[in-house]
Design a protein around this motif. Sequence first.
Motif, mmCIF file in Angstrom:
data_model
loop_
_atom_site.group_PDB
_atom_site.id
_atom_site.type_symbol
_atom_site.label_atom_id
_atom_site.label_comp_id
_atom_site.label_asym_id
_atom_site.label_seq_id
_atom_site.Cartn_x
_atom_site.Cartn_y
_atom_site.Cartn_z
ATOM 1 N N ASP A 82 73.051 57.001 30.131
ATOM 2 C CA ASP A 82 73.640 57.298 31.280
ATOM 3 C C ASP A 82 74.250 56.110 32.282
ATOM 4 O OD1 ASP A 82 73.251 60.074 30.747
ATOM 5 O OD2 ASP A 82 71.439 60.142 32.022
ATOM 6 N N THR A 83 73.186 55.236 32.230
ATOM 7 C CA THR A 83 73.655 54.094 33.060
ATOM 8 C C THR A 83 74.513 53.169 32.150
ATOM 9 O OG1 THR A 83 71.512 53.786 33.795
ATOM 10 C CG2 THR A 83 72.819 51.868 34.084
ATOM 11 N N GLY A 84 74.501 53.310 30.738
ATOM 12 C CA GLY A 84 75.533 52.471 30.109
ATOM 13 C C GLY A 84 76.796 53.091 30.240
ATOM 14 N N ARG A 85 77.031 54.528 30.162
ATOM 15 C CA ARG A 85 78.466 54.997 30.219
ATOM 16 C C ARG A 85 78.944 54.766 31.730
ATOM 17 N NH1 ARG A 85 75.604 59.511 27.990
ATOM 18 N NH2 ARG A 85 75.383 60.397 29.838
ATOM 19 N N LYS A 86 77.949 54.594 32.886
ATOM 20 C CA LYS A 86 78.592 54.105 34.058
ATOM 21 C C LYS A 86 79.149 52.941 34.009
ATOM 22 C CE LYS A 86 75.566 57.612 36.677
ATOM 23 N NZ LYS A 86 74.209 57.579 37.471
ATOM 24 N N VAL A 87 78.249 51.971 33.750
ATOM 25 C CA VAL A 87 78.815 50.692 33.641
ATOM 26 C C VAL A 87 79.955 50.560 32.671
ATOM 27 C CG1 VAL A 87 78.269 48.019 33.009
ATOM 28 C CG2 VAL A 87 76.542 49.566 34.064
ATOM 29 N N PHE A 88 80.074 51.049 31.600
ATOM 30 C CA PHE A 88 81.357 50.977 30.858
ATOM 31 C C PHE A 88 82.554 51.724 31.532
ATOM 32 C CE2 PHE A 88 83.741 52.329 27.004
ATOM 33 C CZ PHE A 88 84.253 51.016 26.567
ATOM 34 N N THR A 89 82.281 52.743 32.148
ATOM 35 C CA THR A 89 83.496 53.328 32.975
ATOM 36 C C THR A 89 83.988 52.374 34.015
ATOM 37 O OG1 THR A 89 82.474 55.527 32.789
ATOM 38 C CG2 THR A 89 83.821 55.364 34.302
ATOM 39 N N THR A 90 83.040 51.764 34.830
ATOM 40 C CA THR A 90 83.452 50.692 35.381
ATOM 41 C C THR A 90 84.504 49.762 35.077
ATOM 42 O OG1 THR A 90 81.373 50.887 36.890
ATOM 43 C CG2 THR A 90 82.673 48.921 37.250
ATOM 44 N N PHE A 91 84.068 49.320 33.792
ATOM 45 C CA PHE A 91 84.936 48.200 32.954
ATOM 46 C C PHE A 91 86.190 49.061 32.763
ATOM 47 C CE2 PHE A 91 86.515 46.726 28.887
ATOM 48 C CZ PHE A 91 86.776 45.392 29.274
ATOM 49 N N LEU A 92 86.373 50.126 32.189
ATOM 50 C CA LEU A 92 87.558 50.965 31.787
ATOM 51 C C LEU A 92 88.200 51.267 33.092
ATOM 52 C CD1 LEU A 92 86.239 53.780 29.550
ATOM 53 C CD2 LEU A 92 87.482 51.711 29.110
ATOM 54 N N LYS A 93 87.803 51.244 34.326
ATOM 55 C CA LYS A 93 88.557 51.384 35.303
ATOM 56 C C LYS A 93 89.403 50.002 35.705
ATOM 57 C CE LYS A 93 85.744 54.545 38.345
ATOM 58 N NZ LYS A 93 84.800 54.383 39.622
ATOM 59 N N SER A 94 88.637 48.921 35.402
ATOM 60 C CA SER A 94 89.322 47.814 35.618
ATOM 61 C C SER A 94 90.377 47.564 34.717
ATOM 62 C CB SER A 94 88.363 46.334 35.463
ATOM 63 O OG SER A 94 87.896 46.379 34.213
ATOM 64 N N GLU A 95 90.490 48.303 33.452
ATOM 65 C CA GLU A 95 91.388 48.167 32.454
ATOM 66 C C GLU A 95 92.437 49.228 32.332
ATOM 67 O OE1 GLU A 95 90.001 47.552 28.655
ATOM 68 O OE2 GLU A 95 90.145 45.457 28.868
ATOM 69 N N PHE A 96 92.464 50.204 33.725
ATOM 70 C CA PHE A 96 93.323 51.464 33.807
ATOM 71 C C PHE A 96 93.118 52.246 32.531
ATOM 72 C CE2 PHE A 96 94.930 47.748 36.266
ATOM 73 C CZ PHE A 96 95.040 48.244 37.504
ATOM 74 N N SER A 97 91.932 52.291 31.941
ATOM 75 C CA SER A 97 91.824 53.289 30.745
ATOM 76 C C SER A 97 90.686 54.123 31.009
ATOM 77 C CB SER A 97 91.668 52.488 29.522
ATOM 78 O OG SER A 97 90.716 51.682 29.824
ATOM 79 N N LYS A 98 90.302 54.598 32.406
ATOM 80 C CA LYS A 98 89.339 55.330 32.520
ATOM 81 C C LYS A 98 89.415 56.831 32.067
ATOM 82 C CE LYS A 98 86.699 57.275 36.549
ATOM 83 N NZ LYS A 98 87.006 58.716 36.804
ATOM 84 N N GLU A 99 90.599 57.354 31.905
ATOM 85 C CA GLU A 99 91.010 58.871 31.330
ATOM 86 C C GLU A 99 90.229 58.774 29.712
ATOM 87 O OE1 GLU A 99 93.960 55.969 30.044
ATOM 88 O OE2 GLU A 99 93.217 56.184 31.854
ATOM 89 N N ASN A 100 90.003 57.657 29.173
ATOM 90 C CA ASN A 100 89.489 57.920 27.898
ATOM 91 C C ASN A 100 87.934 58.367 27.952
ATOM 92 O OD1 ASN A 100 91.532 57.041 26.264
ATOM 93 N ND2 ASN A 100 90.957 55.061 26.708
ATOM 94 N N MET A 101 87.092 57.880 29.050
ATOM 95 C CA MET A 101 85.727 58.217 29.267
ATOM 96 C C MET A 101 85.844 59.714 29.812
ATOM 97 S SD MET A 101 82.580 57.705 29.072
ATOM 98 C CE MET A 101 82.358 55.907 28.631
ATOM 99 N N ASP A 102 86.789 60.024 30.844
ATOM 100 C CA ASP A 102 86.829 61.384 31.353
ATOM 101 C C ASP A 102 86.941 62.285 30.422
ATOM 102 O OD1 ASP A 102 86.341 59.858 33.742
ATOM 103 O OD2 ASP A 102 88.415 59.988 34.351
#
Length: 209
Positions: free
Chosen positions: A72-92
């Motif tokens: 759960d924490t891993g996904r949250k941290v990785f999502t934070t990284f994806l936000k910085s790359e403007f690709s958060k939609e992949n995790m969503d």
Amino acid sequence: MCKGLATLPATCLKSAKDIKHKISFLLQKPEPQAAEQKQMKEKTAAAAEKSVPTTAEVEKWKESFSHVMNSDTGRKVFTTFLKSEFSKENMDFWLACEDYKKSTTSKLATRAKQIYQQYVEADSTNEVNLDAATREVTKQNIEIADPSCFDEAQKMIYTLMEKDSYRRFLNSKLIQDLSNIHSRTVKEKKENKNNCERVKNRQALAGGA
């Protein structure tokens, strides 16, 4: 000499003292709003502390992408990284697919259409990077709307995150900062332990003398 208070009955004097005591107590008592704010800050701090990954977790994430996604924490941290790359939609999208599989049969059709329109359809709000063939297969699958209709698309996005974003994540400042935080924490704990031992040794020597 003023005799005003002396002429009052003893019961009145007692009542006056009681009132004075209550007023003093109320003045010292923190305002409800201030107390609530303090309690909220403490809860927020506790939640933030819990959300910080352990050294073992961070090291696991470096081993494989599956360790990130299974945490759960891993996904949250990785999502934070994806936000910085403007690709958060992949995790969503990936999470939406996971949630979709848990939907009741009566809600599958409606939910499938929503996910398709939001993430899969060309020029959709949060369109994910799928090839034309996978997009077409998914479009046909939602007509049936069974729990597996997004499996192919979800797998493709998972692979995309693993082969592309995850590699940059491992070399990102975010993961480096997390590693450094734990390195500093371990170092500080070791130094504190050594200091405590030195103090105990000095106390023991002083006592023996």
